[in-house]
Motif scaffolding. Sequence first.
Motif, PDB file in Angstrom:
ATOM      1  N   PRO A   1     -16.943 -26.718  17.472  1.00 52.38           N
ATOM      2  CA  PRO A   1     -15.741 -25.959  17.049  1.00 52.38           C
ATOM      3  C   PRO A   1     -16.454 -24.886  15.952  1.00 52.38           C
ATOM      4  N   GLY A   2     -15.965 -23.690  16.395  1.00 50.93           N
ATOM      5  CA  GLY A   2     -16.395 -22.407  15.349  1.00 50.93           C
ATOM      6  C   GLY A   2     -17.597 -21.990  15.596  1.00 50.93           C
ATOM      7  N   LYS A   3     -18.481 -22.867  16.600  1.00 53.00           N
ATOM      8  CA  LYS A   3     -19.916 -22.394  16.744  1.00 53.00           C
ATOM      9  C   LYS A   3     -19.841 -21.532  18.206  1.00 53.00           C
ATOM     10  N   GLU A   4     -21.247 -21.115  18.118  1.00 54.44           N
ATOM     11  CA  GLU A   4     -21.582 -20.580  19.436  1.00 54.44           C
ATOM     12  C   GLU A   4     -22.196 -21.618  20.271  1.00 54.44           C
ATOM     13  N   ARG A   5     -22.043 -21.060  21.524  1.00 55.25           N
ATOM     14  CA  ARG A   5     -22.789 -22.164  22.643  1.00 55.25           C
ATOM     15  C   ARG A   5     -24.213 -22.107  22.239  1.00 55.25           C
ATOM     16  N   GLU A   6     -24.674 -23.394  22.220  1.00 53.89           N
ATOM     17  CA  GLU A   6     -26.391 -23.528  22.023  1.00 53.89           C
ATOM     18  C   GLU A   6     -26.947 -24.187  23.070  1.00 53.89           C
ATOM     19  N   PHE A   7     -28.258 -23.736  23.052  1.00 49.58           N
ATOM     20  CA  PHE A   7     -29.089 -24.162  24.275  1.00 49.58           C
ATOM     21  C   PHE A   7     -29.568 -25.726  23.664  1.00 49.58           C
TER      22      PHE A   7
END
Length: 126
Positions: free
Chosen positions: A43-49
């Motif tokens: 939540p509230g963060k960018e999508r991460e690899f």
Amino acid sequence: VQLQASGGGLVQAGGSLRLSCSASGPTFGRSRYATLGWFRQAPGKEREFVAAIMWSGGTTRYGDSVTGRFTISRDNAKNTVYLQMNSLKPEDTAVYYCAVDSTWHRYADWRGYGYWGQGTQVTVSS
């Protein structure tokens, strides 16, 4: 291509989970460089690899935050990719998505993936 992710849940810090992603569809795997990736989004963060595997040959790559703790693997006969997650930390808490790309060179960029599964929630308690 249809993707079905499963295996998420609630686990204590230091525990393990294994996610699965089953792929189906007439075009899946036709590209020599077809890539299946795992990404996560808190939540509230960018999508991460998180991790990626080349369907043909099995080349793998990992995000810096999971290297040494997570392992991606595949079962070609079942058209299924697994993400074994060990030594889980509270910061691993996120919705995990599997996705398919037809090329390998952009494996860490979620914007290049054309097909996505529905996501599975992983929650790690401290």
